[in-house]
Design a protein around this motif. Structure first.
Motif, PDB file in Angstrom:
ATOM      1  N   ASP A 139       0.841  -1.198   0.000  1.00  0.00           N
ATOM      2  CA  ASP A 139       0.000   0.000   0.000  1.00  0.00           C
ATOM      3  C   ASP A 139       0.872   1.243   0.000  1.00  0.00           C
ATOM      4  OD1 ASP A 139      -2.639  -0.996   0.057  1.00  0.00           O
ATOM      5  OD2 ASP A 139      -2.289  -1.663   2.126  1.00  0.00           O
ATOM      6  N   VAL A 140       0.540   2.187  -0.870  1.00  0.00           N
ATOM      7  CA  VAL A 140       1.190   3.493  -0.822  1.00  0.00           C
ATOM      8  C   VAL A 140       0.253   4.427  -0.069  1.00  0.00           C
ATOM      9  CG1 VAL A 140       2.083   5.427  -2.150  1.00  0.00           C
ATOM     10  CG2 VAL A 140       2.359   3.101  -3.003  1.00  0.00           C
ATOM     11  N   PRO A 141       0.632   4.860   1.112  1.00  0.00           N
ATOM     12  CA  PRO A 141      -0.258   5.750   1.857  1.00  0.00           C
ATOM     13  C   PRO A 141      -0.207   7.174   1.308  1.00  0.00           C
ATOM     14  CG  PRO A 141       1.742   5.304   3.110  1.00  0.00           C
ATOM     15  CD  PRO A 141       1.870   4.581   1.816  1.00  0.00           C
ATOM     16  N   GLU A 142      -1.255   7.891   1.576  1.00  0.00           N
ATOM     17  CA  GLU A 142      -1.342   9.288   1.150  1.00  0.00           C
ATOM     18  C   GLU A 142      -0.265  10.096   1.872  1.00  0.00           C
ATOM     19  OE1 GLU A 142      -4.446  11.262  -0.453  1.00  0.00           O
ATOM     20  OE2 GLU A 142      -2.597  12.379  -0.779  1.00  0.00           O
ATOM     21  N   SER A 143       0.581  10.801   1.106  1.00  0.00           N
ATOM     22  CA  SER A 143       1.550  11.692   1.744  1.00  0.00           C
ATOM     23  C   SER A 143       2.038  12.692   0.716  1.00  0.00           C
ATOM     24  CB  SER A 143       2.719  10.911   2.335  1.00  0.00           C
ATOM     25  OG  SER A 143       3.553  10.445   1.298  1.00  0.00           O
ATOM     26  N   GLY A 144       2.794  13.670   1.158  1.00  0.00           N
ATOM     27  CA  GLY A 144       3.257  14.744   0.279  1.00  0.00           C
ATOM     28  C   GLY A 144       4.166  14.225  -0.825  1.00  0.00           C
ATOM     29  N   TYR A 145       4.997  13.220  -0.452  1.00  0.00           N
ATOM     30  CA  TYR A 145       5.939  12.677  -1.418  1.00  0.00           C
ATOM     31  C   TYR A 145       5.832  11.175  -1.386  1.00  0.00           C
ATOM     32  CZ  TYR A 145      10.419  11.886  -3.770  1.00  0.00           C
ATOM     33  OH  TYR A 145      11.397  11.486  -4.643  1.00  0.00           O
ATOM     34  N   MET A 146       5.139  10.613  -2.379  1.00  0.00           N
ATOM     35  CA  MET A 146       4.879   9.174  -2.351  1.00  0.00           C
ATOM     36  C   MET A 146       5.929   8.459  -3.195  1.00  0.00           C
ATOM     37  SD  MET A 146       0.762   9.325  -2.538  1.00  0.00           S
ATOM     38  CE  MET A 146       0.721  10.548  -3.831  1.00  0.00           C
ATOM     39  N   GLY A 147       7.218   8.638  -2.809  1.00  0.00           N
ATOM     40  CA  GLY A 147       8.288   8.098  -3.641  1.00  0.00           C
ATOM     41  C   GLY A 147       9.175   7.125  -2.912  1.00  0.00           C
ATOM     42  N   GLY A 199      15.257   2.441 -10.296  1.00  0.00           N
ATOM     43  CA  GLY A 199      14.211   3.405  -9.970  1.00  0.00           C
ATOM     44  C   GLY A 199      13.437   3.844 -11.205  1.00  0.00           C
ATOM     45  N   PHE A 200      13.114   5.095 -11.238  1.00  0.00           N
ATOM     46  CA  PHE A 200      12.256   5.671 -12.275  1.00  0.00           C
ATOM     47  C   PHE A 200      12.689   5.289 -13.694  1.00  0.00           C
ATOM     48  CE2 PHE A 200      11.496   9.197 -15.230  1.00  0.00           C
ATOM     49  CZ  PHE A 200      10.114   9.201 -15.231  1.00  0.00           C
ATOM     50  N   ALA A 201      14.010   5.419 -13.951  1.00  0.00           N
ATOM     51  CA  ALA A 201      14.506   5.194 -15.314  1.00  0.00           C
ATOM     52  C   ALA A 201      14.311   3.760 -15.766  1.00  0.00           C
ATOM     53  CB  ALA A 201      15.986   5.588 -15.395  1.00  0.00           C
ATOM     54  N   GLN A 202      14.117   2.841 -14.812  1.00  0.00           N
ATOM     55  CA  GLN A 202      14.009   1.432 -15.188  1.00  0.00           C
ATOM     56  C   GLN A 202      12.537   0.982 -15.341  1.00  0.00           C
ATOM     57  OE1 GLN A 202      16.403   2.490 -12.869  1.00  0.00           O
ATOM     58  NE2 GLN A 202      17.904   2.250 -14.508  1.00  0.00           N
ATOM     59  N   VAL A 203      11.601   1.914 -15.136  1.00  0.00           N
ATOM     60  CA  VAL A 203      10.188   1.521 -15.245  1.00  0.00           C
ATOM     61  C   VAL A 203       9.803   1.445 -16.722  1.00  0.00           C
ATOM     62  CG1 VAL A 203       7.815   2.137 -14.699  1.00  0.00           C
ATOM     63  CG2 VAL A 203       9.615   2.546 -13.028  1.00  0.00           C
ATOM     64  N   THR A 204       9.373   0.247 -17.166  1.00  0.00           N
ATOM     65  CA  THR A 204       8.976   0.104 -18.575  1.00  0.00           C
ATOM     66  C   THR A 204       7.463  -0.002 -18.716  1.00  0.00           C
ATOM     67  OG1 THR A 204       9.395  -2.246 -18.316  1.00  0.00           O
ATOM     68  CG2 THR A 204      11.117  -0.934 -19.382  1.00  0.00           C
ATOM     69  N   GLN A 233       4.911   9.665 -11.380  1.00  0.00           N
ATOM     70  CA  GLN A 233       5.167  11.033 -11.835  1.00  0.00           C
ATOM     71  C   GLN A 233       6.549  11.136 -12.483  1.00  0.00           C
ATOM     72  OE1 GLN A 233       4.566  13.865  -8.627  1.00  0.00           O
ATOM     73  NE2 GLN A 233       3.087  12.502  -7.667  1.00  0.00           N
ATOM     74  N   ASP A 234       6.666  11.932 -13.526  1.00  0.00           N
ATOM     75  CA  ASP A 234       7.954  12.218 -14.141  1.00  0.00           C
ATOM     76  C   ASP A 234       8.426  13.565 -13.620  1.00  0.00           C
ATOM     77  OD1 ASP A 234      10.175  12.609 -15.589  1.00  0.00           O
ATOM     78  OD2 ASP A 234       9.242  12.323 -17.565  1.00  0.00           O
ATOM     79  N   LEU A 235       9.323  13.575 -12.698  1.00  0.00           N
ATOM     80  CA  LEU A 235       9.750  14.821 -12.064  1.00  0.00           C
ATOM     81  C   LEU A 235      10.975  15.422 -12.745  1.00  0.00           C
ATOM     82  CD1 LEU A 235       9.317  13.818  -8.313  1.00  0.00           C
ATOM     83  CD2 LEU A 235       7.771  15.190  -9.700  1.00  0.00           C
ATOM     84  N   GLY A 236      11.531  14.728 -13.762  1.00  0.00           N
ATOM     85  CA  GLY A 236      12.667  15.260 -14.511  1.00  0.00           C
ATOM     86  C   GLY A 236      13.861  15.552 -13.636  1.00  0.00           C
ATOM     87  N   ALA A 237      14.336  16.780 -13.695  1.00  0.00           N
ATOM     88  CA  ALA A 237      15.561  17.155 -12.992  1.00  0.00           C
ATOM     89  C   ALA A 237      15.358  17.206 -11.477  1.00  0.00           C
ATOM     90  CB  ALA A 237      16.065  18.507 -13.486  1.00  0.00           C
ATOM     91  N   ASP A 238      14.078  17.253 -11.040  1.00  0.00           N
ATOM     92  CA  ASP A 238      13.820  17.280  -9.596  1.00  0.00           C
ATOM     93  C   ASP A 238      13.990  15.916  -8.955  1.00  0.00           C
ATOM     94  OD1 ASP A 238      13.360  19.898  -9.504  1.00  0.00           O
ATOM     95  OD2 ASP A 238      11.171  19.772  -9.643  1.00  0.00           O
ATOM     96  N   ASN A 239      14.393  14.939  -9.740  1.00  0.00           N
ATOM     97  CA  ASN A 239      14.472  13.572  -9.218  1.00  0.00           C
ATOM     98  C   ASN A 239      15.889  13.022  -9.388  1.00  0.00           C
ATOM     99  OD1 ASN A 239      13.776  11.114  -8.198  1.00  0.00           O
ATOM    100  ND2 ASN A 239      12.611  10.451  -9.993  1.00  0.00           N
ATOM    101  N   PRO A 240      16.861  13.618  -8.688  1.00  0.00           N
ATOM    102  CA  PRO A 240      18.268  13.222  -8.904  1.00  0.00           C
ATOM    103  C   PRO A 240      18.564  11.805  -8.425  1.00  0.00           C
ATOM    104  CG  PRO A 240      18.089  14.683  -7.014  1.00  0.00           C
ATOM    105  CD  PRO A 240      16.734  14.641  -7.633  1.00  0.00           C
TER     106      PRO A 240
END
Lengths: 513, 510
Positions: free
Chosen positions: B443-451, B465-470, B477-484
């Motif tokens: 379960d992903v609970p409701e929160s400000g940053y569900m990452g 992580g994100f880059a490996q999701v096919t 979410q695609d956060l781009g540069a905000d997701n170092p």
């Protein structure tokens, strides 16, 4: 089993006699165990009954008592004051005041913290200006447990004194009613050096035993029900708490519980206990019989330089074990004196594995223990042997008894009768013989199968050296050590109680008098 | 961000120290625990500190001779009664941190210590990211001492030749196998095995990567077998074994003087030898450890800061050189290490020769020492290869009893478990499906940053992580540069199943 009458017994063949005696010995063990348990149960029952009677007495006294007696339920010593026993009254009152003062100032705190063993652990602060971390200490589980136990002891003492105070008031009333005079303060003081002199003498030792023996034992036993270890030291890192019987579960369970980090200690415990019993048996009886033989050999008529032989043997007592054992362990080491000598003499090609192989190490420690133990036994036995009436031997010789018969019918029974209790203390002492094992082998060689994260366990480790390893090991598992301590106590107590009731010195107390 | 904080703190300090300078000017009664042999030297060094420090601090020090190992035990048993400053071997570090017996270093002190000392030594004084102690020496390593009259020069590089020489001369080869994991591990390091433990800031062990039970480990025990099955192997690391029939002793710099006394010109020192298994040569490795100096925690900030100044001084370049000159203690300070005198010391030279094969000791779980110790006994009893493998299996089983040993486990760390990358409950472990894929339903609970992202327990890798999701990219979410850190950030709370096939993720909302 079938019991024979004396006549039937005498008709048996030698082997049958031996078997009969063996059988009757083993059959008597369960009986002895049952008797021991029954006695223990009876003792506990009479203790509970005593408390019940005490309470009943308190209630009836309140119903039937006079006003001063009723008042002394609240103000201790009131009855004594009313009956003119000022000194007693002051003492009772003083004790009550001290007790209330202690409870209000600190006792209540320790008592209230005892169920939780502390709520707030140490906290850390960062001082920005000085760029330094400071630690503030708060509750201390260790002290809470210690002073909590102290407080409980104090409360028990208070309740007892309170009960005595009521009783005295009641007795005083009865004495007055019968028209006799009461003891004055002066009489009380005088009786302390006269008819109550035993109380004066015993006061100090009793207090000492209570404070320095009973209290620490209770404290250490309670540790077994907490999670007190290196990671929960109760003060500078984490507080420790009550965990109920978890630790006993850990020690006695066969399956390891990997998810909680608990392990199977039952196998290790069983293995160490078995060796401990084997060790205690051999260490005790080899010393006993060999020591007796040496004593008899030296005592024999015609042996010269008796004092010289005894002095040589007693030398091993004169040198502290700490030194002699460490030296002997070096002698028997793989590159020690003995192996090097044997190799130099070309008697062996490679070193003998005295402390390297399990069976070798076990036999070696028992043999070395004989060397240390014989002199003590020789000294004891010499005295007792000289005490055996010579006319017994004389008449035996006239009747044509052989040397062996004299030994087995006169010397041995006499020795066993006199030294029975000594044998028992030797056996329990050997079960806890830390010195010999720790200084000789330190438990080596390692037993890979029995070792676990509580510490490496070796083939020659006794329960007591294992306990040491648990305490001093990486995890400092004091709680587990405490559990082992309790188990050792149970095992030793069982063996002692059962063996005690089987001893000839206890069973046939009149035999040699 | 960290840099910024330390910069601000340094500025505050500059302003602060000037203002509170007088606050230090006092006399402090302290207890210092050091080894017997440097007791007097330390007294002189504290005197020097008293007369030279800029704050007017005066220490009235009671110096007690407490050996390093004993000091650690005493501190763990009773922190309150312990010395204010004490020295200990690094293997006791985590235990001391856990016992709350060490006071954390301030920001300025941490930076200074990190910059001035060898990296391996600094790592030894670190739990998580925090420094808790000052490096005192960097010479806790071992190498080969041998008797030149028994061992020919050309044989010292081969374990087999050394054993043969010893057996021929009926002399002992002393290498402490049965009673010390510190020495025993050398064979494993020789074949490239590792046992790396990670601790958090509080000194608690959170993960381990241990490859002793592996094909390389099997090679290592085969090498060890040759030694421990030799009738002339002696489990000892004492130089005085030379007096009782030993020709080779593996020990450290602390025994150099003694060995020299016994053997005189016949003493040779060198790096450890190599052993040969199946035609391949393996150079025996070693642990490379150090001694540390710690400060006991207290609640008086001034006194505490003053004690830290003293500890910093006592472990500085000047004092380390003094100890080297007086007692040959190998320095950890980089400047001192580079000095000519240090480079010319024969013992340290041998240690340096062994250095390429040595492993910095880092933090190791206290129980490991007891667990690993029995390998040598197991190996000695083994009669065939299966027996050797059983020794390693036994070792691994014991480690697993102690600690979740999982070099390949995958953990979905993130907001849902409070970014706890130890997660001993295994609630957020991806379960193997047996076909090379791993899955987790949670379960992903409701929160400000569900990452969060998938890591090996204890580590913070960013390669899963994100880059490996096919599949299921629409759920995140695609956060781009905000997701170092390459995090997978869910768009909405709910119950998800995430599957990893070794290269890519597929995410399904249930």
């Amino acid at each position: 089993m079938k019991r024979y009458s004396d006549l039937e017994y005498l008709r048996l063949s030698k082997l049958q006699k031996f078997l009969y005696r063996l059988e009757s010995f083993f059959c008597s063990i369960p009986v002895a165990v049952w008797h021991t348990i029954k006695k223990l149960g009876l003792a506990i029952w009479s203790f509970i009954k005593g408390i019940g009677l005490g309470i009943a007495e308190v209630v009836t006294t309140f119903k039937n008592g006079s006003k001063p007696t009723r008042l002394s339920y609240v103000i201790m010593g009131a009855g004594c004051f009313a009956h003119g026993q000022i000194l007693r009254g002051i003492l009772f009152l003083l004790f009550e005041i001290v007790f209330i003062f202690y409870m209000v100032t600190t006792g209540a705190y320790w008592l209230s913290m005892l169920p939780s063993l502390g709520k707030l652990g140490p906290t850390k602060d960062y001082n920005v200006i000085l760029d330094v971390y400071t630690t503030h200490y708060h509750d201390n589980s260790f002290k809470i447990l210690l002073y909590g136990v102290l407080t409980i002891f104090f409360i028990i003492a208070f309740i007892y004194t309170w009960w005595v105070n009521i009783r005295q008031s009641k007795t005083a009333e009865q004495i007055l009613a019968s028209g006799k005079k009461l003891k004055s303060g002066r009489d009380d003081l005088r009786s302390l050096v006269d008819d109550s002199f035993h109380k004066t003498l015993l006061a100090l030792p009793m207090t000492g035993i209570l404070v320095f023996t009973v209290m620490p034992i209770v404290f250490m036993m309670l540790v077994a029900f907490t999670n007190y270890d290196g990671a929960h030291n109760g003060y500078s890192n984490n507080l420790f708490h009550w965990v109920g019987l978890d630790n006993f579960n850990t020690m006695l369970s066969w399956t390891s519980n990997t998810s909680s980090g608990a392990q199977s200690y039952a196998a290790t415990f069983g293995e160490v206990l078995t060796w401990t019993l084997i060790w205690a048996f051999f260490a005790t009886f080899t010393n006993y019989f060999l020591g007796m033989m040496v004593a008899m050999a030296i005592n024999k008529k015609g042996i010269r330089f008796k004092k010289g032989w005894r002095t040589i043997l007693v030398m091993t007592i004169a040198i502290p074990q700490f030194i002699s054992l460490l030296y002997v362990s070096k002698m028997f080491a793989k590159n020690g004196l003995i192996n090097n000598f044997l190799i130099d003499m070309k008697w062996i090609d490679t070193a003998l594995p005295f402390f390297e192989k399990a069976s070798w190490a076990r036999v070696t420690v028992i043999l070395i223990n004989i060397w240390i133990g014989i002199p003590y036994l020789m000294l004891t036995a010499t005295g007792i042997l000289m005490n055996i009436p010579q006319d017994l031997y004389e008449s035996a010789r006239i009747d044509g008894a052989s040397g062996w018969q004299q030994y087995s019918k006169i010397t041995l029974p006499y020795m066993l009768f006199v030294t029975g209790p000594y044998l028992l203390t030797q056996f329990t002492g050997n079960m806890n013989n830390f010195n010999v094992i720790f200084l000789l082998t330190g438990g080596a060689p390692n037993n890979p199968a029995a070792s676990n994260s509580a510490g490496t366990v070796g083939y020659t480790d006794l329960l007591i050296t294992w306990l040491y390893k648990i305490t001093m090991g990486a995890e400092s598992q004091y709680y587990l050590a405490s559990v082992v301590g309790i188990m050792v106590f149970v095992v030793v107590a069982l063996i002692t109680l059962v063996a005690y009731s089987l001893l000839p010195s206890i069973k046939n107390e009149e035999d040699f008098q | 961000m960290k840099k910024l904080i330390s910069l601000v703190l340094a500025l505050v300090m500059l302003a602060g120290v000037a203002a509170v300078g007088e606050g230090f000017a006092a006399s402090y009664d302290i207890t210092v625990w050091v080894a017997e042999e440097i007791k007097e030297l330390t007294a002189q060094q504290i005197e020097a500190f008293n007369s030279s420090n800029q704050y007017g601090i005066k220490f009235n020090a009671t110096i007690e001779a407490v050996s390093e190992a004993v000091a650690a035990d005493n501190m763990v048993n009773d922190v309150e009664a312990g010395g204010d400053i004490f020295c200990f071997p690094q293997d006791q570090f985590a235990r001391l941190v856990k016992a709350g017996a060490l006071s954390k270093l301030g920001v300025a002190a941490s930076e200074k210590v990190t910059a001035e000392n060898a990296a391996g030594v600094v790592a030894a004084a670190k739990s998580g990211d925090s420094l808790y102690a000052y490096p005192l020496t960097a010479d806790n390593g071992y190498f080969l001492f041998y008797d030149k009259s028994v061992i020919p020069e050309e044989d010292i590089d081969s374990l087999e030749a050394l054993i043969a020489d010893c057996e021929a001369a009926q002399k002992y080869f002393a290498f402490e196998m049965q009673t010390s994991s510190w020495y025993l591990a050398s064979f494993f390091f020789g074949t490239g095995c590792v046992s790396e433990w990670t601790t958090d800031d509080a000194g608690t062990f959170i993960s381990v990567r241990d490859t002793f039970n592996s094909p390389e480990g099997l090679i290592a025990v085969k090498g060890m077998e040759k030694l421990v099955k030799s009738p002339f192997h002696l489990s000892s690391s004492k130089a005085d074994s030379f007096e009782s029939n030993a020709a080779v002793v593996v020990t450290g710099i602390w025994d150099y003087e003694l060995a020299k006394q016994i053997l005189g010109d016949n003493l040779g020192v060198s790096d450890l030898p190599s052993f040969t298994v199946d035609g391949e040569e393996y150079h025996i490795g070693s642990f490379n450890g150090c001694k540390l100096m710690g400060v006991k925690p207290s609640n008086d900030a001034y006194r505490q800061a003053a004690l830290h100044f003293l500890a910093q001084y006592l472990t500085g370049e000047e004092c380390q050189m003094q100890r080297f000159n007086a007692k040959s203690w190998g320095p950890s300070n980089l400047v001192a290490q580079a000095s000519e005198e240090v480079q010319a010391n024969p013992g340290l030279a041998a240690l340096l020769k062994q250095a390429p094969y040595s492993v910095p000791q880092g933090q190791i779980h206290g129980s490991w020492w007891g667990i690993a110790q029995v390998i040598a006994d197991d190996v000695k009893l083994a009669t065939d290869e299966a027996g050797l493998q059983a020794a390693l299996d036994n070792y691994q089983a014991k480690i697993e009893e102690l600690f979740t040993l999982d070099n390949t486990a995958l953990l979905f760390v993130g907001a849902w478990n409070g970014w706890n990358n130890a997660d001993t409950d295994k609630t957020y472990y991806l379960a193997s499906k047996g076909d090379g894929t791993y899955a987790l339903t949670f379960d992903v609970p409701e929160s400000g940053y569900m990452g969060g992202r998938v890591v090996n327990p204890g580590s913070w890798d960013t390669d899963k992580g994100f880059a490996q999701v096919t599949e299921g990219a629409d759920l995140i979410q695609d956060l781009g540069a905000d997701n170092p850190d390459n995090n997978i950030v869910f768009a909405a709370p709910g119950n998800y199943t995430i599957t990893w096939d070794g290269e890519a993720f597929s995410i399904v909302k249930n």
